[in-house]
Design a protein around this motif. Sequence first.
Motif, PDB file in Angstrom:
ATOM      1  N   GLU A   1       0.713  -1.316   0.054  1.00 27.10           N
ATOM      2  CA  GLU A   1      -0.088   0.161   0.144  1.00 27.10           C
ATOM      3  C   GLU A   1       0.839   1.349  -0.010  1.00 27.10           C
ATOM      4  N   MET A   2       1.845   1.271   0.631  1.00 31.27           N
ATOM      5  CA  MET A   2       2.884   2.479   0.692  1.00 31.27           C
ATOM      6  C   MET A   2       3.143   2.705  -0.545  1.00 31.27           C
ATOM      7  N   MET A   3       3.947   1.579  -1.156  1.00 30.32           N
ATOM      8  CA  MET A   3       4.384   1.760  -2.681  1.00 30.32           C
ATOM      9  C   MET A   3       3.293   2.364  -3.650  1.00 30.32           C
ATOM     10  N   VAL A   4       2.219   1.701  -3.597  1.00 32.06           N
ATOM     11  CA  VAL A   4       1.213   2.203  -4.425  1.00 32.06           C
ATOM     12  C   VAL A   4       0.928   3.571  -4.241  1.00 32.06           C
ATOM     13  N   ARG A   5       0.945   4.012  -3.017  1.00 33.31           N
ATOM     14  CA  ARG A   5       0.482   5.487  -2.704  1.00 33.31           C
ATOM     15  C   ARG A   5       1.745   6.440  -3.201  1.00 33.31           C
ATOM     16  N   VAL A   6       2.973   6.075  -3.018  1.00 35.44           N
ATOM     17  CA  VAL A   6       3.976   7.079  -3.254  1.00 35.44           C
ATOM     18  C   VAL A   6       4.225   6.951  -4.795  1.00 35.44           C
ATOM     19  N   VAL A   7       4.022   5.933  -5.358  1.00 40.73           N
ATOM     20  CA  VAL A   7       4.137   6.060  -7.054  1.00 40.73           C
ATOM     21  C   VAL A   7       2.858   6.474  -7.673  1.00 40.73           C
ATOM     22  N   GLU A   8       1.656   5.977  -7.137  1.00 41.31           N
ATOM     23  CA  GLU A   8       0.460   6.707  -7.913  1.00 41.31           C
ATOM     24  C   GLU A   8       0.352   8.165  -8.057  1.00 41.31           C
ATOM     25  N   LYS A   9       0.519   9.000  -6.826  1.00 43.08           N
ATOM     26  CA  LYS A   9       0.507  10.479  -6.633  1.00 43.08           C
ATOM     27  C   LYS A   9       1.145  11.020  -7.669  1.00 43.08           C
ATOM     28  N   PRO A  10       2.719  10.908  -7.666  1.00 45.75           N
ATOM     29  CA  PRO A  10       3.248  11.655  -8.742  1.00 45.75           C
ATOM     30  C   PRO A  10       3.046  11.197 -10.181  1.00 45.75           C
ATOM     31  N   LEU A  11       2.614   9.844 -10.360  1.00 38.94           N
ATOM     32  CA  LEU A  11       2.212   9.602 -11.795  1.00 38.94           C
ATOM     33  C   LEU A  11       0.984  10.263 -12.174  1.00 38.94           C
ATOM     34  N   LEU A  12       0.006  10.408 -11.209  1.00 41.65           N
ATOM     35  CA  LEU A  12      -1.308  11.286 -11.490  1.00 41.65           C
ATOM     36  C   LEU A  12      -0.837  12.613 -11.881  1.00 41.65           C
ATOM     37  N   GLU A  13       0.060  13.298 -10.793  1.00 42.78           N
ATOM     38  CA  GLU A  13       0.043  14.515 -11.298  1.00 42.78           C
ATOM     39  C   GLU A  13       0.852  14.805 -12.627  1.00 42.78           C
ATOM     40  N   VAL A  14       2.103  14.045 -12.853  1.00 42.07           N
ATOM     41  CA  VAL A  14       2.510  14.228 -14.224  1.00 42.07           C
ATOM     42  C   VAL A  14       1.857  13.903 -15.346  1.00 42.07           C
ATOM     43  N   VAL A  15       0.989  12.802 -15.409  1.00 38.06           N
ATOM     44  CA  VAL A  15       0.133  12.439 -16.360  1.00 38.06           C
ATOM     45  C   VAL A  15      -1.106  13.598 -16.543  1.00 38.06           C
ATOM     46  N   MET A  16      -1.683  14.072 -15.465  1.00 36.74           N
ATOM     47  CA  MET A  16      -2.561  15.056 -15.753  1.00 36.74           C
ATOM     48  C   MET A  16      -2.132  16.542 -16.130  1.00 36.74           C
ATOM     49  N   ALA A  17      -0.877  16.594 -15.747  1.00 37.81           N
ATOM     50  CA  ALA A  17      -0.352  17.812 -16.506  1.00 37.81           C
ATOM     51  C   ALA A  17       0.146  17.863 -17.797  1.00 37.81           C
ATOM     52  N   GLN A  18       0.363  16.565 -18.315  1.00 44.82           N
ATOM     53  CA  GLN A  18       0.948  16.404 -19.741  1.00 44.82           C
ATOM     54  C   GLN A  18      -0.294  16.293 -20.375  1.00 44.82           C
ATOM     55  N   ALA A  19      -1.392  16.085 -19.789  1.00 45.30           N
ATOM     56  CA  ALA A  19      -2.736  15.854 -20.506  1.00 45.30           C
ATOM     57  C   ALA A  19      -3.597  17.310 -20.330  1.00 45.30           C
ATOM     58  N   ASP A  20      -2.791  18.445 -20.060  1.00 42.16           N
ATOM     59  CA  ASP A  20      -3.385  19.676 -19.733  1.00 42.16           C
ATOM     60  C   ASP A  20      -4.761  19.271 -18.889  1.00 42.16           C
ATOM     61  N   GLN A  21      -4.621  18.896 -17.972  1.00 45.44           N
ATOM     62  CA  GLN A  21      -5.678  18.388 -16.951  1.00 45.44           C
ATOM     63  C   GLN A  21      -7.095  17.884 -17.526  1.00 45.44           C
ATOM     64  N   ASN A  22      -6.821  17.384 -18.724  1.00 40.96           N
ATOM     65  CA  ASN A  22      -7.940  16.545 -19.313  1.00 40.96           C
ATOM     66  C   ASN A  22      -8.207  15.060 -18.830  1.00 40.96           C
ATOM     67  N   GLN A  23      -9.197  15.167 -18.176  1.00 39.53           N
ATOM     68  CA  GLN A  23      -9.378  13.888 -17.399  1.00 39.53           C
ATOM     69  C   GLN A  23      -9.701  12.572 -18.281  1.00 39.53           C
ATOM     70  N   SER A  24     -10.429  12.785 -19.328  1.00 39.14           N
ATOM     71  CA  SER A  24     -10.634  11.653 -20.369  1.00 39.14           C
ATOM     72  C   SER A  24      -9.338  11.301 -20.892  1.00 39.14           C
ATOM     73  N   ARG A  25      -8.560  12.434 -21.427  1.00 35.08           N
ATOM     74  CA  ARG A  25      -7.267  12.049 -22.117  1.00 35.08           C
ATOM     75  C   ARG A  25      -6.572  10.999 -21.040  1.00 35.08           C
TER      76      ARG A  25
END
Length: 78
Positions: free
Chosen positions: A31-55
């Motif tokens: 659970e610790m590893m999922v949480r520490v990897v998931e948050k930055p993954l989501l941050e970077v992907v959302m930024a790269q997708a210009d905050q477009n959740q569908s993309r």
Amino acid sequence: MSQKSIDECVRLSLASYFKDLDGIEPAGMYEMMVRVVEKPLLEVVMAQADQNQSRAAAWLGLNRNTLRKKLLDHRLME
């Protein structure tokens, strides 16, 4: 300049984590590893997708509702 792969970085970080534990047995590592990897993954992907959740959901291979739940869980949206 040599570039490390993500799995190499994770292995090095885990080796350092166990060294820092100094013999203490860890708990809840998955659970610790999922949480520490998931948050930055989501941050970077959302930024790269210009905050477009569908993309971003499509890039991650997630349902958009699942992405929204994860964003809320990590307090990355209101």
